[in-house]
Design an enzyme around this catalytic site. Structure first.
Site, PDB file in Angstrom:
ATOM      1  N   ALA A  36     124.722 -40.896  36.885  1.00 33.92           N
ATOM      2  CA  ALA A  36     123.649 -41.758  36.459  1.00 33.92           C
ATOM      3  C   ALA A  36     122.195 -41.020  36.158  1.00 33.92           C
ATOM      4  CB  ALA A  36     123.352 -42.306  37.831  1.00 33.92           C
ATOM      5  N   GLY A  38     118.008 -40.651  35.856  1.00 30.45           N
ATOM      6  CA  GLY A  38     116.671 -41.014  36.815  1.00 30.45           C
ATOM      7  C   GLY A  38     116.419 -39.968  37.749  1.00 30.45           C
ATOM      8  N   CYS A  41     114.263 -39.513  42.056  1.00 32.08           N
ATOM      9  CA  CYS A  41     113.075 -40.732  42.039  1.00 32.08           C
ATOM     10  C   CYS A  41     114.006 -41.997  41.918  1.00 32.08           C
ATOM     11  CB  CYS A  41     112.298 -40.690  40.944  1.00 32.08           C
ATOM     12  SG  CYS A  41     111.151 -41.919  40.737  1.00 32.08           S
ATOM     13  N   LYS A  50     111.267 -47.783  48.278  1.00 32.37           N
ATOM     14  CA  LYS A  50     110.565 -48.699  48.230  1.00 32.37           C
ATOM     15  C   LYS A  50     111.438 -50.126  48.357  1.00 32.37           C
ATOM     16  CE  LYS A  50     108.471 -45.815  48.571  1.00 32.37           C
ATOM     17  NZ  LYS A  50     108.565 -44.056  48.183  1.00 32.37           N
ATOM     18  N   VAL A 237     110.747 -27.687  66.244  1.00 28.67           N
ATOM     19  CA  VAL A 237     112.120 -28.077  66.896  1.00 28.67           C
ATOM     20  C   VAL A 237     113.061 -26.711  66.403  1.00 28.67           C
ATOM     21  CG1 VAL A 237     114.392 -29.158  65.677  1.00 28.67           C
ATOM     22  CG2 VAL A 237     111.919 -30.455  65.852  1.00 28.67           C
ATOM     23  N   LEU A 318     105.739 -35.266  43.221  1.00 33.73           N
ATOM     24  CA  LEU A 318     105.575 -36.570  42.883  1.00 33.73           C
ATOM     25  C   LEU A 318     106.022 -37.028  41.741  1.00 33.73           C
ATOM     26  CD1 LEU A 318     101.876 -36.912  44.124  1.00 33.73           C
ATOM     27  CD2 LEU A 318     103.792 -37.968  45.312  1.00 33.73           C
ATOM     28  N   HIS A 443      86.704 -62.042  44.047  1.00 37.60           N
ATOM     29  CA  HIS A 443      86.582 -62.706  45.405  1.00 37.60           C
ATOM     30  C   HIS A 443      87.556 -63.694  45.699  1.00 37.60           C
ATOM     31  CE1 HIS A 443      85.134 -63.376  49.403  1.00 37.60           C
ATOM     32  NE2 HIS A 443      84.689 -64.473  48.805  1.00 37.60           N
TER      33      HIS A 443
HETATM   34  C1  FAD Z   1     113.126 -40.460  49.684  1.00 43.88           C
HETATM   35  C2  FAD Z   1     112.067 -40.352  48.648  1.00 43.88           C
HETATM   36  C3  FAD Z   1     111.027 -41.220  48.535  1.00 43.88           C
HETATM   37  C4  FAD Z   1     110.088 -40.702  47.294  1.00 43.88           C
HETATM   38  N1  FAD Z   1     109.233 -41.473  47.109  1.00 43.88           N
HETATM   39  C5  FAD Z   1     108.275 -41.074  46.123  1.00 43.88           C
HETATM   40  C6  FAD Z   1     107.402 -42.155  45.692  1.00 43.88           C
HETATM   41  O1  FAD Z   1     107.217 -43.249  46.116  1.00 43.88           O
HETATM   42  N2  FAD Z   1     106.355 -41.923  44.710  1.00 43.88           N
HETATM   43  C7  FAD Z   1     106.569 -40.467  44.189  1.00 43.88           C
HETATM   44  O2  FAD Z   1     105.750 -40.264  43.153  1.00 43.88           O
HETATM   45  N3  FAD Z   1     107.494 -39.665  44.734  1.00 43.88           N
HETATM   46  C8  FAD Z   1     108.607 -39.890  45.521  1.00 43.88           C
HETATM   47  N4  FAD Z   1     109.414 -39.069  45.660  1.00 43.88           N
HETATM   48  C9  FAD Z   1     109.213 -37.828  45.135  1.00 43.88           C
HETATM   49  C10 FAD Z   1     109.874 -37.779  43.741  1.00 43.88           C
HETATM   50  O3  FAD Z   1     111.497 -38.514  43.752  1.00 43.88           O
HETATM   51  C11 FAD Z   1     110.132 -36.392  43.136  1.00 43.88           C
HETATM   52  O4  FAD Z   1     108.855 -35.850  43.014  1.00 43.88           O
HETATM   53  C12 FAD Z   1     110.629 -36.712  41.580  1.00 43.88           C
HETATM   54  O5  FAD Z   1     111.858 -37.394  41.499  1.00 43.88           O
HETATM   55  C13 FAD Z   1     110.581 -35.396  40.982  1.00 43.88           C
HETATM   56  O6  FAD Z   1     111.128 -35.782  39.579  1.00 43.88           O
HETATM   57  P1  FAD Z   1     111.856 -34.364  38.706  1.00 43.88           P
HETATM   58  O7  FAD Z   1     112.324 -35.003  37.422  1.00 43.88           O
HETATM   59  O8  FAD Z   1     111.101 -32.926  38.829  1.00 43.88           O
HETATM   60  O9  FAD Z   1     113.420 -34.081  39.326  1.00 43.88           O
HETATM   61  P2  FAD Z   1     114.440 -35.048  40.061  1.00 43.88           P
HETATM   62  O10 FAD Z   1     113.864 -36.406  39.982  1.00 43.88           O
HETATM   63  O11 FAD Z   1     114.619 -34.450  41.355  1.00 43.88           O
HETATM   64  O12 FAD Z   1     115.327 -34.926  38.869  1.00 43.88           O
HETATM   65  C14 FAD Z   1     116.268 -33.718  38.780  1.00 43.88           C
HETATM   66  C15 FAD Z   1     117.395 -34.152  38.265  1.00 43.88           C
HETATM   67  O13 FAD Z   1     117.967 -32.731  37.658  1.00 43.88           O
HETATM   68  C16 FAD Z   1     119.439 -32.770  37.821  1.00 43.88           C
HETATM   69  N5  FAD Z   1     120.060 -31.402  37.594  1.00 43.88           N
HETATM   70  C17 FAD Z   1     119.805 -30.517  38.530  1.00 43.88           C
HETATM   71  N6  FAD Z   1     120.049 -29.316  38.137  1.00 43.88           N
HETATM   72  C18 FAD Z   1     120.931 -29.601  36.848  1.00 43.88           C
HETATM   73  C19 FAD Z   1     121.823 -28.870  36.086  1.00 43.88           C
HETATM   74  N7  FAD Z   1     121.920 -27.474  35.916  1.00 43.88           N
HETATM   75  N8  FAD Z   1     122.290 -29.559  35.066  1.00 43.88           N
HETATM   76  C20 FAD Z   1     122.055 -30.859  34.620  1.00 43.88           C
HETATM   77  N9  FAD Z   1     121.278 -31.626  35.567  1.00 43.88           N
HETATM   78  C21 FAD Z   1     120.542 -30.787  36.868  1.00 43.88           C
HETATM   79  C22 FAD Z   1     119.421 -33.406  38.922  1.00 43.88           C
HETATM   80  O14 FAD Z   1     120.890 -33.977  39.126  1.00 43.88           O
HETATM   81  C23 FAD Z   1     118.757 -34.551  39.134  1.00 43.88           C
HETATM   82  O15 FAD Z   1     118.971 -35.987  38.332  1.00 43.88           O
HETATM   83  C24 FAD Z   1     110.370 -39.347  46.775  1.00 43.88           C
HETATM   84  C25 FAD Z   1     111.299 -38.541  47.079  1.00 43.88           C
HETATM   85  C26 FAD Z   1     112.339 -39.118  48.288  1.00 43.88           C
HETATM   86  C27 FAD Z   1     113.390 -38.024  48.553  1.00 43.88           C
END
Ligand code: FAD
Length: 465
Positions: A36, A38, A41, A50, A237, A318, A443
């Site tokens: 998948a 995305g 996030c 959310k 902890v 984020l 308002h």
């Molecule tokens: C429970 C939870 C709730 C959150 N809520 C929020 C929120 O409300 N608002 C907000 O701003 N942030 C939120 N966050 C944080 C947010 O999800 C992350 O900051 C964001 O997803 C980071 O984006 P990114 O693109 O850096 O990495 P990621 O979203 O972590 O994506 C990285 C991708 O890289 C892929 N990948 C890794 N290594 C490889 C490889 N070697 N080859 C191919 N693919 C690879 C992974 O499979 C993944 O799909 C939340 C996080 C969690 C855990």
């Protein structure tokens, strides 16, 4: 195949970068190791958390708040599996949307694990064993982060869980012990507290949301205590053991006292760590510091054609920060002149009341000896909040003592996650507190409180308190 840009990781950093690269006419490939798109996030972070926060909030309101509006329900029930099915449906539809956008913007998607053969050659190993070699001029690493644990605790994914498992539990915990009083712990703790779990939070620091303006965590603690949370601050902890259907968490208090907590699930929510496993970055000379890939002001790593963005580098973890960095890198590669203002990136907690912040905290201003003035407005004095029976919280505006420039805005209350947008816009474009208060606000609305807090930070003072 030769690309202008290959992006490794399809989270909000990677996929947004890919879309923009495609739109800017660059031949672009996106590699994702899961089936998948995305990233965290969309699949196990912002979107699913959310969704369950929203569902649990509906249930809680129906149970606890509807009666005051004259609505009485018999036999109200929560079905956790149906709630999780709704969440899965939202995730699926959002993921399909990302897939569609890749196609629309002519981004080639490769499913498999990406690793460096050299700075310009990437190997993709698919789950079925198929290997593909891709050539590129530039690479963007957007591999994100994974849940962190304590050195002496292993997440067994059954009873000792991370946020990922907390989003797919098969039953409502009787007693959920949350380790860590940060955003993820407070949000997922809220979900289960609303639908019947007893929630105990064990936090190392002296308050929850310790990195935000201190006033916010203190106020949220009051609201979550009413929801049934119990808090243990200044506790370190020392171990978590799971046996059968029980978990035991051992901790040491500030004064050295050893304590144990018994529950049926333990959520490890102490934060996340950058993820670079399997990329083979060491072989091509990309440096890391405390696990994070080091980058310059243009997100270039030590290898000039390789960039890194999002959770895998410094800064707040984020989604919108990752996306903005993705936009920056795409524009930089296309020889445009991008810009990011980190000070105006909002930080939002989707509990109820919601919490949000932009700019400097009051503690930062005090520590740096800044001449500042604070103006706040309580939701108790907001008519819309009273009709909704959502009167907890306030908006606090911090302005420069001489110029009135907004230095920080901190909010807790209803619909704050959206109101922070006006605050960020004002800060981004240098609108003063007086400037915001001069704008006619509708308002009755929740966001009138921002105007009032701004007025209170000026000589005029608020009107409704
Ligand atoms: C429970 C939870 C709730 C959150 N809520 C929020 C929120 O409300 N608002 C907000 O701003 N942030 C939120 N966050 C944080 C947010 O999800 C992350 O900051 C964001 O997803 C980071 O984006 P990114 O693109 O850096 O990495 P990621 O979203 O972590 O994506 C990285 C991708 O890289 C892929 N990948 C890794 N290594 C490889 C490889 N070697 N080859 C191919 N693919 C690879 C992974 O499979 C993944 O799909 C939340 C996080 C969690 C855990």
């Amino acid at each position: 195949m030769k690309y202008d840009v290959i992006i490794i990781g399809s989270g909000p950093g990677g996929y947004v970068c890919a879309i923009l690269c495609g739109q800017l006419g660059l031949k672009t490939a996106l590699i994702e190791k899961y089936d998948a798109l995305g990233g965290t996030c969309l699949n196990v972070g912002c979107i699913p958390s959310k969704a369950v926060l929203e569902s649990s909030e509906h249930y809680y309101n129906a149970k606890s708040k509807f009666a005051m509006h004259g609505i009485h329900l018999d036999n109200l029930q929560i079905n956790l599996q149906e709630m999780i099915t709704h969440k899965a449906d939202v995730v699926k539809k959002t993921g399909d949307g990302v897939k569609f956008l890749m196609k629309k913007n002519k981004v080639d998607v490769f499913y498999g694990s990406g690793s460096f053969i050299s700075p310009t050659e990437i190997l993709v190993k698919a789950n079925n064993g198929k290997q593909t070699e891709l050539e590129t001029t530039r690479v963007v690493i957007a591999t994100g982060s994974k849940p962190a644990s304590l050195p002496n605790v292993s997440i067994d994914k059954q009873r000792i869980i991370s946020s990922t498992e907390a989003l797919v539990l098969k039953e409502v915990p009787e007693h959920l012990i949350v380790i860590g009083g940060g955003v993820i712990g407070m949000e997922l703790g809220s979900v289960y507290a609303r639908i019947g779990s007893k929630v105990t939070v064990i936090e190392y620091y002296e308050q929850i949301l310790a990195t935000m303006d201190k006033s916010l965590g203190k106020e949220l603690q009051k609201s979550l205590s009413k929801l049934g949370f119990t808090f243990h601050f200044n506790h370190k902890v020392t171990g978590v053991v799971s046996q059968g259907q029980n978990v035991t968490v051992s901790a040491e208090s500030k004064n050295g006292e050893q304590v144990t907590f018994e529950g049926d699930y333990c959520l490890m929510a102490i934060g996340r760590k950058p993820y670079t496993a399997g990329l083979n970055i060491e072989a091509i000379g990309i440096a890391t510091e405390k696990g994070k890939i080091t980058v310059d002001e243009n997100f270039r790593t030590d290898v000039p054609n390789v960039y890194a963005i999002g959770d895998v580098i410094r800064g707040a973890m984020l989604a919108h920060k990752a996306s903005e960095e993705g936009v920056y890198v795409a524009e930089y590669i296309a020889n445009l002149r991008p810009h990011i203002n980190y000070l105006t990136i909002p930080n939002i907690v989707y509990t109820w009341p919601e919490v949000a912040s932009v700019g400097h905290t009051e503690e930062e201003l005090i520590a740096n000896g800044v001449d500042y003035k604070s103006g706040s407005f309580p939701f108790m004095a907001n008519a819309r909040a009273r009709m909704n029976a959502d009167t907890e919280g306030f908006i606090k505006v911090l302005v420069h003592g001489q110029t009135g420039e907004i230095l920080g805005i901190h909010m807790i209350g209803p619909r704050i996650a959206d109101i922070i947008g006006e605050a960020a816009l004002a800060m981004q474009y240098g609108v003063s507190a007086m400037g915001v208060s001069n704008v006619v606000h509708g308002h009755p609305t929740f966001y009138e409180s921002l105007k009032e807090a701004c007025l209170n930070a000026t000589k005029k003072g608020a009107i409704h308190i």
